[in-house]
Design a protein around this motif. Structure first.
Motif, PDB file in Angstrom:
ATOM      1  N   HIS A 193       0.514  -1.093   0.308  1.00  0.00           N
ATOM      2  CA  HIS A 193       0.150  -0.083   0.371  1.00  0.00           C
ATOM      3  C   HIS A 193       0.472   1.256  -0.355  1.00  0.00           C
ATOM      4  O   HIS A 193       0.097   2.070  -0.139  1.00  0.00           O
ATOM      5  CB  HIS A 193      -0.384   0.187   0.919  1.00  0.00           C
ATOM      6  N   GLY A 194       2.003   0.961  -0.383  1.00  0.00           N
ATOM      7  CA  GLY A 194       3.286   2.241  -0.261  1.00  0.00           C
ATOM      8  C   GLY A 194       3.631   2.469   1.067  1.00  0.00           C
ATOM      9  O   GLY A 194       4.852   3.496   1.224  1.00  0.00           O
ATOM     10  N   THR A 195       3.862   1.732   1.902  1.00  0.00           N
ATOM     11  CA  THR A 195       4.190   2.063   3.570  1.00  0.00           C
ATOM     12  C   THR A 195       5.865   1.851   3.544  1.00  0.00           C
ATOM     13  O   THR A 195       6.308   0.458   3.252  1.00  0.00           O
ATOM     14  CB  THR A 195       3.666   1.406   4.079  1.00  0.00           C
ATOM     15  N   ILE A 196       6.589   2.483   3.839  1.00  0.00           N
ATOM     16  CA  ILE A 196       8.220   2.123   3.554  1.00  0.00           C
ATOM     17  C   ILE A 196       8.527   1.864   5.268  1.00  0.00           C
ATOM     18  O   ILE A 196       8.676   3.331   5.411  1.00  0.00           O
ATOM     19  CB  ILE A 196       9.120   2.471   2.975  1.00  0.00           C
ATOM     20  N   TRP A 197       8.684   0.827   5.554  1.00  0.00           N
ATOM     21  CA  TRP A 197       9.468   1.363   7.279  1.00  0.00           C
ATOM     22  C   TRP A 197      11.355   0.846   7.096  1.00  0.00           C
ATOM     23  O   TRP A 197      11.571  -0.189   6.008  1.00  0.00           O
ATOM     24  CB  TRP A 197       9.587   0.545   8.066  1.00  0.00           C
ATOM     25  N   ALA A 198      11.865   2.081   7.442  1.00  0.00           N
ATOM     26  CA  ALA A 198      13.240   1.768   7.798  1.00  0.00           C
ATOM     27  C   ALA A 198      13.059   1.162   9.413  1.00  0.00           C
ATOM     28  O   ALA A 198      12.997   1.963  10.295  1.00  0.00           O
ATOM     29  CB  ALA A 198      13.753   3.222   8.345  1.00  0.00           C
ATOM     30  N   VAL A 199      13.950  -0.063   9.488  1.00  0.00           N
ATOM     31  CA  VAL A 199      12.824  -0.629  10.733  1.00  0.00           C
ATOM     32  C   VAL A 199      14.662  -0.738  11.749  1.00  0.00           C
ATOM     33  O   VAL A 199      15.478  -1.850  12.052  1.00  0.00           O
ATOM     34  CB  VAL A 199      13.150  -1.447  10.208  1.00  0.00           C
ATOM     35  N   GLY A 200      15.343   0.171  11.937  1.00  0.00           N
ATOM     36  CA  GLY A 200      16.822   0.150  12.649  1.00  0.00           C
ATOM     37  C   GLY A 200      17.606   0.462  11.350  1.00  0.00           C
ATOM     38  O   GLY A 200      17.510  -0.518  10.555  1.00  0.00           O
ATOM     39  N   GLU A 201      19.176   0.302  12.020  1.00  0.00           N
ATOM     40  CA  GLU A 201      20.256  -0.033  11.645  1.00  0.00           C
ATOM     41  C   GLU A 201      20.661  -1.502  12.303  1.00  0.00           C
ATOM     42  O   GLU A 201      20.492  -1.411  12.997  1.00  0.00           O
ATOM     43  CB  GLU A 201      20.738   1.316  11.157  1.00  0.00           C
TER      44      GLU A 201
END
Length: 636
Positions: free
Chosen positions: A218-226
């Motif tokens: 649906h277009g959501t993008i998470w950056a889940v930590g590095e």
């Protein structure tokens, strides 16, 4: 993905197109979700733990990956036969093969992975870098081999397809470039079926930092930590942690990293779990390396610091889940080490054989593909387990994980366990100084405990187990006599033990007292310090703590000896190149043959100056451990 937001499908049964640790990891989550599981297995893996843990399993005849796990059509056929409706690729093998993903979808199965076009876009590192540059993601300039000049050195030769350190060479002299390109291309062709290579500027002491991405349909993008994965051997990761010590030191770097990772995902309409990898310097500048369109080996450190189950989210996204606007925050610190069956002190040589005993303190997370009695075969990667510790403080986590490793029971094959514990206790590591030149700067420490004392303990345990009619241990003498002698081999070194057991107790050279002994336990007082040695004896092997000793027989069968100057295979594998001819004059250390085993390329070099007298093998030939490959005689 094989489904769209408009056409949701419900997954009920998952086939994992993989083996070992990652298959067990996916099965664990699938079972918790109430899904049934399907395994595929090669002949060599027939008795592997993951096969028994699946609800159904399908045999792929053969052993080598090219015969089994890389045969996409066989894997899909297995899924259909077993009634699976989805395929999870794990990591490695076919996980980043766009053709396989497309075939899964065309078979009417749900692909638990990113869109085919996204996989294809990132499949070529050359094309991926162009896409990322266009999207505003920082990149290192690509150099064609013909463009490289002295001013560009050092450079890194890289395979355009694949990863895992295969097809990579660091070049510091322009004269070496053609040969290293040829070698990297040959290795890439063998590993990935594509020999295309390119060059880029090499940062000898860079930091390897990566961002975990999760995107929905649906277009959501998470950056889940590095994560930081800078400590590597042969360009392959050894220690991984979250968060990154470098990024934690430069807080302004994190939002820039996350923004670049989200741009990378958006540029290819990414869906699912993936990782955007960057090379960074100590000032916080970073450059795109590659995007792994799959779950990473090191995903547990992200799970531990966020509370997420990334496999569960992969399945949910494939089912059409809409993510919330923001991921959960990162809390605490997690460190993962890769426990390999290998010898770090002998060019990381993989080890094979029976894993008689494997036990790690359950207070930490252990993602493993092995158990007591497992066979470590030459056909696959030599990783035994990932050991992960989590806590609020990085230093405390590192020290706890080191202690867990040191107390682990691992009998049967040599491992990098002691090296890992040494890294975790190293002052540079504890200070967060974890660049890619860690081993070049600090050496390779962590040798196993005292082999001499281990050999003595093994001999005394053996003596305690060999009693006569009056329960007197072997070697006991009422009067002083000749000493008992035993020899044990550790690696390439032989340790000779001499001792006497008299009415006054153990007599050896040095200030050593025997406190007690049994076949399983020997207690010695050495220079006034009491030490306990746990001993386990197996057929042809004695394990004392972390030291593996091979008993050396007093009399050797002449038929088992090889001619002087013989080069023998250190492990089972495939000869991929032969670089000399019979009669050729060679120098000590000169590469003569190249052997591929356990996803690594090994160079067999001349032991002395001399002449190649015999060549016993040719390219493409399979060899067993101990097989004579060539014989080098002295110059006439």
């Amino acid at each position: 993905m094989s489904t769209s937001a408009k056409e949701p499908r419900v997954i009920t049964s998952v086939l994992v197109a993989n083996r070992g640790e990652i298959a067990r990891r996916v099965f664990r989550t699938a079972r918790s979700l109430g899904l049934s599981t399907v395994a595929v297995y090669s002949t060599a893996d027939a008795d592997a733990p993951y096969v028994d843990e699946a609800d159904a399993a399908v045999h792929l005849p053969g052993n080598a990956p090219g015969e089994t796990y890389l045969r996409g059509e066989l894997v899909i056929e297995a899924a259909l036969r077993a009634g699976a409706d989805a395929v999870h690729p794990g990591y490695g093998f076919l996980s980043e093969n766009a053709g396989f993903a497309q075939a899964v979808i065309e078979a009417g199965l749900t692909w638990i992975g990113p869109p085919v076009d996204a996989i294809s876009s990132m499949g070529s590192k050359i094309e991926a870098k162009k896409l990322m540059a266009a999207a505003g993601v920082p990149v290192l300039a690509e150099l064609t081999p013909a463009e490289v000049s002295e001013a560009d050195l050092p450079v890194l030769v890289k395979a355009s397809a694949g990863g895992g350190g295969r097809g990579m060479r660091v070049v510091s002299r322009l004269a070496d470039l053609p040969g290293e390109i040829e070698a990297a291309s040959a290795e890439a062709l063998s590993a990935f079926g594509d020999g295309t290579v390119f060059c880029e500027r090499y940062l000898p002491a860079g930091r390897h930092v990566e961002v975990q991405i999760l995107a929905d349909q649906h277009g959501t993008i998470w950056a889940v930590g590095e994560r930081e994965c800078s400590i590597q051997r042969r360009h392959q990761k050894v220690v991984e942690e979250a968060p990154s010590p470098l990024v934690s030191r430069i807080p302004s770097m994190r939002p820039l990293l996350f923004d670049a990772a989200r741009k990378a995902a958006a540029a290819i309409s990414y869906v699912g779990a993936g990782t955007v990898e960057f090379l960074a310097d100590e000032d916080g500048n970073f450059y795109f390396l590659e995007m792994n369109t799959r779950l990473q080996v090191e995903h547990p450190v992200t799970e531990e610091t966020t509370g997420l189950d990334l496999v569960e989210l992969q399945i949910a996204v494939a089912d059409g889940l809409k993510l919330s606007d923001e991921p959960p925050p990162t809390v605490g610190h997690a460190i993962e080490v890769r426990l390999y069956a290998e010898d770090p002190h002998h060019d990381w040589q993989p080890q094979t054989g029976v894993l008689h005993k494997f036990a790690v303190d359950p207070s930490v997370r252990v993602d493993s593909g092995v158990e007591d009695g497992s066979i470590v075969s030459p056909y696959y990667d030599s990783m035994l387990a990932k050991v992960v510790a989590f806590g609020p403080d990085r230093t405390a986590v590192a020290r706890r994980l080191a202690g867990v490793l040191e107390r682990a029971t691992i009998h049967g094959v040599g491992t990098n366990r002691d090296l890992l514990a040494w890294i975790l206790r190293h002052p540079a590591f504890l200070a967060g100084e974890t660049d890619t030149a860690f081993f070049a700067t600090h050496g390779i420490g962590g040798a196993a405990g005292s082999a001499e004392m281990a050999a003595l303990a093994a001999a005394l345990a053996d003596a305690a187990g060999r009693t006569g009619p009056v329960r007197v241990p072997s070697g006991w003498r009422n009067l002083a006599s000749q000493p008992q002698r035993k020899s044990y081999r550790v690696g390439e070194t032989t340790y000779d033990v001499e001792y006497r057991l008299t009415r006054d107790g153990l007599v050896v050279e040095g200030n050593i007292q025997l406190v007690e002994s049994s076949p399983e336990r020997v207690v010695l007082e050495i220079d006034g310090v009491r030490r306990v040695f746990e001993v386990a004896a197996y057929d042809g092997l004695v394990c004392v703590g972390s030291v593996n000793l091979i008993p050396v027989p007093r009399f050797v069968d002449p038929s088992e000896q090889v001619a002087a100057g013989s080069l023998v295979a250190p492990m089972p594998g495939t000869v991929i190149r032969v670089g000399v001819k019979v009669g050729e004059v060679v120098k000590q250390g000169q590469p003569l043959l190249w052997l591929e085993a356990m996803k690594m390329e090994h160079t067999i070099a001349a032991p002395v100056d001399g002449v190649v007298g015999e060549l016993k093998v040719e390219a493409g030939q399979q060899v067993e451990v101990g097989a004579v490959l060539a014989v080098v005689g002295e110059n006439a």
